[in-house]
Design an enzyme around this catalytic site. Structure first.
Site, mmCIF file in Angstrom:
data_model
loop_
_atom_site.group_PDB
_atom_site.id
_atom_site.type_symbol
_atom_site.label_atom_id
_atom_site.label_comp_id
_atom_site.label_asym_id
_atom_site.label_seq_id
_atom_site.Cartn_x
_atom_site.Cartn_y
_atom_site.Cartn_z
ATOM 1 N N GLU A 186 36.046 47.306 32.267
ATOM 2 C CA GLU A 186 35.998 45.880 32.592
ATOM 3 C C GLU A 186 36.020 45.638 34.091
ATOM 4 O O GLU A 186 35.236 44.864 34.625
ATOM 5 C CB GLU A 186 37.186 45.152 31.940
ATOM 6 N N ASP A 198 39.541 47.275 27.916
ATOM 7 C CA ASP A 198 40.990 47.338 27.726
ATOM 8 C C ASP A 198 41.390 47.558 26.263
ATOM 9 O O ASP A 198 40.689 47.126 25.340
ATOM 10 C CB ASP A 198 41.641 46.055 28.242
ATOM 11 N N ASP A 233 43.049 46.288 23.837
ATOM 12 C CA ASP A 233 43.605 45.197 23.034
ATOM 13 C C ASP A 233 42.460 44.473 22.349
ATOM 14 O O ASP A 233 41.301 44.878 22.446
ATOM 15 C CB ASP A 233 44.445 44.244 23.909
ATOM 16 N N GLU A 266 41.034 41.593 22.906
ATOM 17 C CA GLU A 266 40.025 41.041 23.800
ATOM 18 C C GLU A 266 39.152 42.149 24.367
ATOM 19 O O GLU A 266 37.938 41.995 24.505
ATOM 20 C CB GLU A 266 40.694 40.251 24.926
ATOM 21 N N TYR A 295 49.408 50.301 30.223
ATOM 22 C CA TYR A 295 48.811 48.989 29.977
ATOM 23 C C TYR A 295 49.904 47.940 29.812
ATOM 24 O O TYR A 295 50.875 48.138 29.091
ATOM 25 C CB TYR A 295 47.922 49.031 28.734
ATOM 26 N N ARG A 329 49.789 44.709 28.720
ATOM 27 C CA ARG A 329 49.757 43.678 27.671
ATOM 28 C C ARG A 329 50.174 44.333 26.356
ATOM 29 O O ARG A 329 49.371 44.948 25.665
ATOM 30 C CB ARG A 329 48.369 43.054 27.555
ATOM 31 N N HIS A 385 50.236 49.712 21.373
ATOM 32 C CA HIS A 385 50.536 50.821 22.281
ATOM 33 C C HIS A 385 51.958 50.658 22.783
ATOM 34 O O HIS A 385 52.632 49.689 22.465
ATOM 35 C CB HIS A 385 49.540 50.864 23.432
#
Length: 752
Positions: free
Chosen positions: A7, A79, A81, A83, A282, A284, A326
């Site tokens: 990203e 990423d 997740d 999104e 990560y 989030r 995670h």
């Protein structure tokens, strides 16, 4: 050549080093497709979204498509997740990839990246549909309810599926505070051994039926007058305090706010940079647990530094509704106690490192002492209790006590306890108090939320998810201004109160139970336990039912914004065209009308603007700038100098600036090329609110305004900024704004 797409461009260089020759690492720059801004972009019965590639992403898509055509394999490493999964799917669709390989890693280290590319998988359609369902549901609520809300409050307003419940929390809390009536009540305290320790009176035996607090000051005075005490009991026992779990997204945002004074959105940005720099995992996540490998690394670190360890690794239970895709947030390299590109990143990293390392250390051990004492004053007996706590072994506090404080969000700072250094006493023995005092107390209203405590409440109520907390607060405070921050506390603005009042009791999406249930259904889609279309259809049907109950036809055309309608009327008036009532009631029809006529309208405005510039004398600032250029022998005095027009002055200044920046002079002035920016105000409809962008709804370029160009000429001339792209005739409004903002932000300093 194998292509790996991430990203952020901030990751590419580091990952390229890990993968080496034979690989090309490129960035998508986040989302490359989205729903249109000037239409809902989704409709019943299938609710299939109509995605577009925004103008800003077209160059990225074209570049990625060329790289993909030359690649033997394409890996999508967005990423880890929902999104990120959706972005990978959008990349696949936009580039028309047949069999891309999906890889994820929760830390940007050579070990994690190389392991990921060795074990690729396919795109997880359930995660994609879950993110798509969230996006579509948010769009339906925002686009269909916002026009109703605007009419209800009498000004531009926007409804949000998760933002509106967040505003409601703040409004409800403020109403509780306003309705609160304080109660004055009393207690008593006595002091022993020269003030070394104290005991407080137990008021419960003296409360009347139905009372929560003692209202009789005279009774409290009698209690405070007690001096001769008998020891009823004295108990000393060891107690432990366990360390807090490592940070989740929510607890990181809360701790950074409480201990570092960082706003959640600022913290999220710092954490993103630390992750992209390979310093932390990560960020989030809602998992409170670390991987087995990370725990082993902490225990080895602790053994090497002689830190106290518990017999076995420590783990925490899962919170209800946690996704836990995670592990919790932790450093990627434990040997680095400091990391980050600037002081703020370093402070946040230190907080993460300390919390993650401490979570696996031994508990802090205390001796807790409790004394119960009894005294007679007249015919009545008064009981007092003294409690104290003394640290015996610091355990994990060997780390956290370095800063002189413990975790503020825990609400427990340890120490000796409220009673001071309470000694062990012999039951049945006598003890004389030095003095006593009446404690005048009053009940307190509920506290207003801070940004940290509102995030905690959002998580508790199941509103939003880890990746959305910071953006929810930024939207309601900064963007929509439904909530204001006063001395760190959140208060609703008058508009925020009006919005909640207009929605509450009419739309279920502002009810906390409904919001929580919606999040659970979205989670079920991610887990493959529910299907996209039935979930969205059911929620949309309920929304239409509620709109109908308010007298609105949910099947009517989507109404335009006031600015879109006003701009369409302006075009019609200038060009001598007519607008039907049907067009004025439909955002889609107005958009088509604007797209069909915008070039002709701009041409008319351009001609009128040029004519006016040709008729007006040059401004004092223009004359001053040209006078200086003549003195510096950059140009010869023009014909008629100094009595020249604004248009001639503008053209001459563009030529001067172009020569300074090394550019070539183009025919026509920047003033003449730029008037479409003024003409385009309000263009595009939807909910953009007429915000100036670098392109119109029809894709036509939007150029910098004359005020922007006047300021830019000065800044370029003074060498405060380099000449932006397109100088001097075709500077985009977005590029002009960015250059100007950069100068003024540097003057203000890096205030948070």
């Amino acid at each position: 050549m194998r292509l790996l797409i991430v990203e952020s461009p901030n990751k590419t260089k580091k990952i390229q080093q890990f993968l080496g020759d034979g690989w090309t690492v490129a960035a998508s720059f986040g989302h490359i497709r989205d729903l249109p801004v000037d239409a809902v972009g989704v409709s019943a019965p299938d609710y299939r979204p109509s995605y577009i590639v925004p103008p800003k992403s077209k160059d990225h898509v074209q570049r990625l498509r060329q790289l993909a055509e030359r690649a033997t394999e394409v890996f999508l490493a967005t990423d880890p997740d929902r999104e990120g999964e959706a972005i990978s799917w959008h990349i696949q669709q936009a580039l028309k990839l047949k069999a891309p390989k999906r890889v994820t890693f929760t830390e940007i280290t050579e070990k994690a990246v190389t392991a990921a590319v060795r074990s690729p998988r396919t795109i997880d359609d359930d995660l994609v549909r879950a993110q798509e369902a969230r996006r579509v549901l948010d769009r339906l609520v925002g686009y269909e309810v916002s026009p109703i809300l605007t009419r209800a409050v009498g000004t531009g307003a926007s409804a949000g599926r998760v933002q509106s419940p967040a505003v409601r929390l703040v409004v409800d809390r403020e109403e509780q505070i306003e309705k609160f009536r304080k109660t004055n009540h009393f207690g008593a305290r006595v002091v022993f051994d020269g003030g070394a320790w104290n005991a407080e009176w137990d008021t419960k035996p003296f409360l009347k039926s139905g009372e929560e607090y003692l209202l009789d000051k005279g009774r409290a005075t009698l209690a405070a007058g007690c001096r001769d005490f008998k020891v009823i009991s004295s108990d000393k026992k060891p107690v432990q305090r366990q360390p807090s779990p490592p940070f989740t997204t929510s607890t990181l945002l809360q701790a950074a706010s409480a201990r570092l004074g960082f706003k959640p959105e600022f913290t999220q940005g710092l954490a993103q940079k630390l992750f992209e720099g390979g310093h932390i995992t990560y960020h989030r996540t809602d998992s409170q647990n670390l991987s087995d490998e990370a725990i082993a690394e902490i225990r080895a670190l602790a053994a090497d530094r002689n830190w106290p360890l518990p017999p076995s690794p420590r783990r925490w239970g899962s919170k209800e509704g946690a996704q836990e895709a995670h592990e919790a947030i932790r450093p990627t390299h434990w040997e680095n106690e400091a990391a980050g590109d600037d002081a703020d990143q370093q402070r946040l990293y230190a907080l993460i490192w300390q919390r993650a390392a401490a979570c696996q250390l031994a508990p802090a051990e205390y001796f807790a002492t409790t004394n119960v004492l009894e005294a007679q004053n007249g015919p009545d007996t008064y009981l007092f209790t003294a409690r104290g706590r003394v640290l015996k072994a610091p355990g994990f506090l060997v780390l956290t006590m370095k800063e002189g404080e413990e975790e503020e969000e825990d609400g427990d700072k340890g120490g000796e306890g409220s009673g001071g250094a309470v000694p062990i006493l012999q039951p049945g023995s006598r003890k004389t108090a030095d003095s006593g005092e009446v404690l005048a107390k009053e009940t307190k209203p509920p506290s207003r939320y801070t940004q940290a405590t509102l995030i905690k409440e959002l998580e508790k109520e199941g509103i939003g998810r880890p990746s959305t907390y910071a953006s929810i607060l930024a939207t309601i405070i900064t963007k929509r201004q439904y909530v204001a921050e006063q001395k760190k506390y959140l208060v609703p603005t008058p508009l925020g109160r009006m919005v909640v009042s207009a929605l509450k009791g009419k739309f279920s999406f502002v009810e906390l139970d409904f919001t929580r249930d919606a999040e659970e259904q979205l989670d079920q889609i991610a887990q493959g336990k529910a299907q996209y279309q039935p979930v969205i259809a059911g929620m949309h049907a309920r929304l239409h039912q509620e709109m109908g109950a308010m007298g609105y036809d949910p099947n009517a055309p989507f109404p335009p914004s006031e600015k879109q309608a006003s701009f369409a009327r302006t075009i019609a008036e200038i060009l001598g065209l007519s607008l039907s009532e049907d067009a004025l009631a439909s955002a889609a029809l107005l958009k088509a009308f604007i797209d069909d006529n915008i070039k002709k309208y701009n041409g008319v405005k351009d001609a009128a603007f040029t004519q006016r510039m040709s008729a007006e004398p040059a401004s004092e600032k223009q004359i001053a700038a040209i006078t200086k250029a003549i003195a510096d022998k950059q140009v010869e005095p023009p014909d008629g100098w100094p009595s020249i027009t604004k248009l001639a002055a503008s053209q001459l200044l563009d030529k001067i600036m172009g020569s300074r920046s090394g550019g070539t002079d183009r025919k026509g002035s920047s003033s003449g090329a730029r008037k479409s920016s003024a003409a385009g105000k309000g263009r595009g409809g939807g909910r953009t609110g007429g915000r100036a962008t670098s392109s119109s709804s029809s894709g036509e370029a939007r150029y910098a305004s004359d005020k922007q160009m006047d300021l830019l000429r000065t800044l370029v001339s003074d060498k405060k900024v380099p000449a932006p792209a397109g100088w001097p005739d075709k500077v985009l409004m977005s590029d002009a704004s960015a250059a100007i903002d950069k100068v003024f932000k540097s003057r203000k300093g890096s205030s948070k």
